[in-house]
Design an enzyme around this catalytic site. Sequence first.
Site, PDB file in Angstrom:
ATOM      1  N   LYS A  63       0.813  -1.233   0.000  1.00 25.63           N
ATOM      2  CA  LYS A  63       0.000   0.000   0.000  1.00 25.63           C
ATOM      3  C   LYS A  63       0.844   1.280   0.000  1.00 25.63           C
ATOM      4  CE  LYS A  63      -4.011  -1.968   2.361  1.00 25.63           C
ATOM      5  NZ  LYS A  63      -4.986  -1.815   3.415  1.00 25.63           N
ATOM      6  N   ASN A  84      -5.029   2.083  -1.444  1.00 21.36           N
ATOM      7  CA  ASN A  84      -5.571   0.719  -1.583  1.00 21.36           C
ATOM      8  C   ASN A  84      -6.387   0.554  -2.853  1.00 21.36           C
ATOM      9  OD1 ASN A  84      -7.987   2.028  -0.859  1.00 21.36           O
ATOM     10  ND2 ASN A  84      -8.768   0.176   0.098  1.00 21.36           N
ATOM     11  N   ALA A 121       0.030   1.135  15.910  1.00 25.24           N
ATOM     12  CA  ALA A 121       0.530   2.343  15.237  1.00 25.24           C
ATOM     13  C   ALA A 121       1.030   2.016  13.831  1.00 25.24           C
ATOM     14  CB  ALA A 121       1.636   2.968  16.088  1.00 25.24           C
ATOM     15  N   GLY A 123      -0.165   0.880   9.583  1.00 26.25           N
ATOM     16  CA  GLY A 123      -0.885   1.511   8.484  1.00 26.25           C
ATOM     17  C   GLY A 123      -2.377   1.686   8.750  1.00 26.25           C
ATOM     18  N   TYR A 206     -11.096  -9.637  11.046  1.00 25.22           N
ATOM     19  CA  TYR A 206     -12.449 -10.095  10.740  1.00 25.22           C
ATOM     20  C   TYR A 206     -12.501 -11.617  10.654  1.00 25.22           C
ATOM     21  CZ  TYR A 206     -10.342  -9.711   6.116  1.00 25.22           C
ATOM     22  OH  TYR A 206      -9.483  -9.815   5.060  1.00 25.22           O
TER      23      TYR A 206
HETATM   24  P1  NDP Z   1       1.137  -2.993  10.457  1.00 31.47           P
HETATM   25  O1  NDP Z   1       2.154  -4.068  10.311  1.00 31.47           O
HETATM   26  O2  NDP Z   1       1.293  -1.744   9.685  1.00 31.47           O
HETATM   27  O3  NDP Z   1       1.059  -2.586  12.040  1.00 31.47           O
HETATM   28  C1  NDP Z   1       0.905  -3.532  13.001  1.00 31.47           C
HETATM   29  C2  NDP Z   1       0.781  -2.866  14.400  1.00 31.47           C
HETATM   30  O4  NDP Z   1       0.388  -3.896  15.285  1.00 31.47           O
HETATM   31  C3  NDP Z   1       2.065  -2.263  14.935  1.00 31.47           C
HETATM   32  O5  NDP Z   1       1.751  -1.097  15.651  1.00 31.47           O
HETATM   33  C4  NDP Z   1       2.603  -3.367  15.856  1.00 31.47           C
HETATM   34  O6  NDP Z   1       3.321  -2.889  16.978  1.00 31.47           O
HETATM   35  C5  NDP Z   1       1.311  -3.963  16.369  1.00 31.47           C
HETATM   36  N1  NDP Z   1       1.436  -5.355  16.746  1.00 31.47           N
HETATM   37  C6  NDP Z   1       1.738  -6.415  15.943  1.00 31.47           C
HETATM   38  N2  NDP Z   1       1.761  -7.555  16.665  1.00 31.47           N
HETATM   39  C7  NDP Z   1       1.472  -7.197  17.929  1.00 31.47           C
HETATM   40  C8  NDP Z   1       1.350  -7.935  19.161  1.00 31.47           C
HETATM   41  N3  NDP Z   1       1.524  -9.251  19.181  1.00 31.47           N
HETATM   42  N4  NDP Z   1       1.026  -7.260  20.275  1.00 31.47           N
HETATM   43  C9  NDP Z   1       0.829  -5.937  20.247  1.00 31.47           C
HETATM   44  N5  NDP Z   1       0.950  -5.170  19.136  1.00 31.47           N
HETATM   45  C10 NDP Z   1       1.267  -5.804  18.000  1.00 31.47           C
HETATM   46  O7  NDP Z   1      -0.258  -3.690  10.178  1.00 31.47           O
HETATM   47  P2  NDP Z   1      -1.567  -3.071   9.480  1.00 31.47           P
HETATM   48  O8  NDP Z   1      -1.952  -1.810  10.161  1.00 31.47           O
HETATM   49  O9  NDP Z   1      -1.379  -3.067   8.000  1.00 31.47           O
HETATM   50  O10 NDP Z   1      -2.647  -4.233   9.767  1.00 31.47           O
HETATM   51  C11 NDP Z   1      -3.077  -4.513  11.080  1.00 31.47           C
HETATM   52  C12 NDP Z   1      -4.278  -5.442  11.076  1.00 31.47           C
HETATM   53  O11 NDP Z   1      -5.369  -4.806  10.431  1.00 31.47           O
HETATM   54  C13 NDP Z   1      -4.062  -6.775  10.354  1.00 31.47           C
HETATM   55  O12 NDP Z   1      -4.556  -7.795  11.181  1.00 31.47           O
HETATM   56  C14 NDP Z   1      -4.906  -6.639   9.100  1.00 31.47           C
HETATM   57  O13 NDP Z   1      -5.408  -7.892   8.678  1.00 31.47           O
HETATM   58  C15 NDP Z   1      -6.035  -5.732   9.596  1.00 31.47           C
HETATM   59  N6  NDP Z   1      -6.707  -4.982   8.527  1.00 31.47           N
HETATM   60  C16 NDP Z   1      -8.071  -5.095   8.399  1.00 31.47           C
HETATM   61  C17 NDP Z   1      -8.739  -4.388   7.427  1.00 31.47           C
HETATM   62  C18 NDP Z   1     -10.219  -4.538   7.273  1.00 31.47           C
HETATM   63  O14 NDP Z   1     -10.748  -4.153   6.222  1.00 31.47           O
HETATM   64  N7  NDP Z   1     -10.925  -5.043   8.264  1.00 31.47           N
HETATM   65  C19 NDP Z   1      -8.023  -3.480   6.487  1.00 31.47           C
HETATM   66  C20 NDP Z   1      -6.604  -3.417   6.730  1.00 31.47           C
HETATM   67  C21 NDP Z   1      -5.983  -4.149   7.721  1.00 31.47           C
HETATM   68  P3  NDP Z   1       4.925  -2.578  16.908  1.00 31.47           P
HETATM   69  O15 NDP Z   1       5.041  -1.176  16.360  1.00 31.47           O
HETATM   70  O16 NDP Z   1       5.359  -2.684  18.323  1.00 31.47           O
HETATM   71  O17 NDP Z   1       5.535  -3.617  16.018  1.00 31.47           O
END
Ligand code: NDP
Length: 260
Positions: A63, A84, A121, A123, A206
């Site tokens: 993205k 997207n 924090a 995307g 989801y």
């Molecule tokens: P990113 O990789 O950009 O960010 C992930 C974030 O989650 C970071 O802040 C990371 O923290 C944190 N994180 C990851 N693992 C853990 C953990 N075990 N405990 C605590 N914090 C954690 O991911 P995205 O924002 O792209 O996606 C996040 C979720 O959103 C995914 O599950 C994706 O499937 C879902 N999603 C759903 C959509 C929908 O339409 N419903 C659309 C887009 C995404 P740190 O900075 O410490 O690594």
Amino acid sequence: MDIYAIFGNPVDHSISPRLHNIAFYDLNIDAVYTRVCLNDGSKLIETFKSLNLCGANITVPHKEIALLQCDELDKIAKAIGSVNTIIKRSNKIIGYNTDAPGFLLSIKSFENLKKVLIIGAGGTAKAISYILKTKNIQVDIVNRSKEKLAKFSDFNCFTWDDFKISKYDLVINTTSAGLKEDILPVPKELLEPTIKQSRYAYDVIYNKQTPFLNLCKKNEITHKDGLDMLLYQAVLAFNIFNDGKLNNEKVEKSMRKVLN
Ligand code: NDP
């Protein structure tokens, strides 16, 4: 026949082809939607053009890199820094972000939101925080580690170490914690007292009853998962593909058949 696709890696799990193809069929539009697994995101637009596509959706992990390759961007995509949805118009590639407005449509039943906590924090947090701010909603962010919080200078940011439990109208999990493993996105001693004081909760994950949603259920907090966000980003993208001429409710009605 016009051809559309979703680009990602992996992409085989995506339900976007089913959502878009049913709407093309129901609305009598001569088009088809497929999927493209792309390893090298820097080749996204090159691949898009070589396949002679009219439009596409972009998913993880492309993205941000897709945004850099667009000729023009809509305001939301520019502000969030990710794309997207892309379309070809007069030989130019225009990039959009429908995740953020899609999220907003998915919480339309949540009333009178003034203060929201976003967990994570990445995307998705960036998209959701931006769109909530445009509605004058106060947003706080809590993340496991400090580094990614640097991108959220407009918001009150906390790590688990300095987070203070307080009252929010809505708590949103935007992390992937709970997707594969049964873990909470924030330690339970911080999360449970926060959830207890909250009116609503939302998990962007989801089709899975996550530990976060289980905690909300246990505490009888009105909650929902991210399926409607997925649906509405597709509805809005579909309308962009069709020059904004369609009734979103008709598209939603068609696509919802896939989810039911
Ligand atoms: P990113 O990789 O950009 O960010 C992930 C974030 O989650 C970071 O802040 C990371 O923290 C944190 N994180 C990851 N693992 C853990 C953990 N075990 N405990 C605590 N914090 C954690 O991911 P995205 O924002 O792209 O996606 C996040 C979720 O959103 C995914 O599950 C994706 O499937 C879902 N999603 C759903 C959509 C929908 O339409 N419903 C659309 C887009 C995404 P740190 O900075 O410490 O690594």
